[in-house]
Design a protein around this motif. Structure first.
Motif, short mmCIF file in Angstrom:
data_model
loop_
_atom_site.label_atom_id
_atom_site.label_comp_id
_atom_site.label_asym_id
_atom_site.label_seq_id
_atom_site.Cartn_x
_atom_site.Cartn_y
_atom_site.Cartn_z
N SER A 194 -4.17 -5.29 -0.73
CA SER A 194 -4.66 -6.17 -1.79
C SER A 194 -4.44 -7.58 -1.47
N VAL A 222 -1.29 6.22 -7.99
CA VAL A 222 -1.02 5.14 -7.33
C VAL A 222 0.25 4.57 -7.47
N ILE A 269 2.13 0.95 -6.53
CA ILE A 269 1.87 -0.56 -6.11
C ILE A 269 2.91 -1.22 -5.48
N VAL A 291 -0.91 0.86 -2.86
CA VAL A 291 -1.46 -0.57 -2.87
C VAL A 291 -0.74 -1.41 -2.56
N ASP A 341 -9.02 -2.66 -5.94
CA ASP A 341 -8.08 -1.86 -5.01
C ASP A 341 -7.54 -0.77 -5.71
N VAL A 342 -7.12 -0.85 -6.93
CA VAL A 342 -6.51 0.20 -7.63
C VAL A 342 -7.40 1.40 -8.05
N ALA A 395 -8.35 3.26 -4.79
CA ALA A 395 -7.00 4.31 -4.50
C ALA A 395 -6.95 5.41 -5.38
N THR A 434 -3.09 3.52 2.57
CA THR A 434 -2.64 2.40 2.14
C THR A 434 -3.66 1.19 2.18
N ILE A 435 -3.59 0.49 1.02
CA ILE A 435 -4.78 -0.44 0.92
C ILE A 435 -3.91 -1.74 0.74
#
Length: 336
Positions: free
Chosen positions: A60, A208, A210, A9, A197-198, A201, A57-58
């Motif tokens: 945020s 996860v 970050i 993330v 978002d977490v 994920a 992948t994200i």
């Protein structure tokens, strides 16, 4: 359907940004580059392709809370080709050069808020050199790309105002009213976005990681430390973070004896460049954040380059950063 081994993330930093999908592409591009600056990072610095690493992948994204659909359009500083000629470009894009109309500086309500703004602005100002309103030409740049301090007064003032505004509205959970009338309780809104978002994920991966930059590191720390519904995160990586500033720490951890290592994260790696003006006031965290059991912050100094030493694509090019991200991805879930 089998989960991926890890999901990453990303959370961005201050000022307006390209739209969400474009920003994610830029971060991927920065990670993919092989040997991007050999004179800074050495000749052995292979790029990372998270798409082939079983690491979805994200991004945020929260820039729209402050800037709406006023996306950053000038992307040339992200995709630099000549790092020397890049010196001027870094100061004339990335949404840092102007304070947009309709976005006045925050007005403190209490003495505590006034003190916070005064101290944060003074510490940022001390780390942004006052120069004439011009950027030196290529011949004026020193060798080694250790270029910091070429920040024109106008840009310096814009950076300070943007950083102070975003930090103030977030840390004091103020309602921010955009010029188009949209309203946000900022801390609540940014917390919820990152929490969503977490959780997403964890729905697609076993763990996860970050990776946070700039003001986004405050959102990440706040979520991990202060939100009880936040799930466990394997690794937090902070890049160019203002979490060393005492006034920021006071608002993020006002109880339990001050700032501490969040219980909901197994590993915290903080990567800094002392010439980065956003983290420059206090770039190392291990001496500030009280350990939790045997967990403590791992501070790593890694050189950025150019006239604006806070650039995310430069941090993502770092050989030490890439090694830490690789280790975070390879570590078995739950390993401390």
């Amino acid at each position: 359907m089998a989960k991926s081994r890890a999901a990453v993330v990303f959370i961005h930093g201050l000022a307006k940004k390209p739209e969400k999908d474009e920003l994610l592409k830029i971060w991927h591009w920065a990670l993919l580059r092989d040997n991007p600056m050999p004179n800074v990072f050495g000749e052995s610095n292979k790029g990372m392709n998270l798409d082939t690493e079983d690491a979805p992948t994200i991004m945020s994204y929260y820039a729209d809370v402050f800037y709406g659909l006023d996306y950053e359009k000038d992307l040339q500083s992200y995709f630099e080709q000549n790092p020397v000629k890049q010196a001027g470009l870094e100061l004339n894009s990335q949404g840092l050069t102007e304070v947009e109309s309709g976005r006045e500086p925050p007005i403190p309500v209490t003495p505590r808020e006034a003190y916070f703004l005064e101290m944060l602005e003074s510490k940022l100002a001390a780390n942004l050199a006052l120069e004439d309103d011009k950027v030196p030409d290529e011949a004026a740049l020193p060798t080694g790309y250790e270029v910091a301090g070429f920040v024109p007064r106008r840009i310096r003032e814009a950076i300070i105002k943007k950083a102070a505004m975003e930090a103030y509205y977030f840390l004091f959970n103020k309602e921010y009213v955009r010029p188009d009338g949209a309203r946000f309780m900022v801390r609540e809104a940014l917390r919820q976005r990152l929490l969503d978002d977490v959780n997403h994920a964890l729905a697609i991966a076993d763990k996860v990681v970050i990776v946070s930059h700039s003001m986004g590191t405050m959102v990440a720390y706040d979520l991990l430390r202060n939100v009880k519904t936040c799930p466990r995160v394997s690794t937090l990586i902070t890049l160019g973070s203002p979490l060393g500033v005492r006034e920021v720490q006071a608002e993020l951890a006002p109880e339990r004896g001050g700032p501490d290592f969040p219980e909901r994260v197994d590993h915290w790696v903080n990567i800094y460049d002392p010439l980065d003006p956003i983290c420059g006031p206090d770039p190392r965290f291990a001496n500030d954040y009280r350990p939790f059991k045997d967990r403590s912050v791992k501070d790593i100094r890694e050189s950025n380059w150019g006239s604006w030493r806070h650039t995310i694509t430069h941090y993502l090019a770092g050989v030490k950063f890439r090694a830490e991200l690789t280790a975070a991805l390879d570590r078995a879930p739950g390993v401390q």
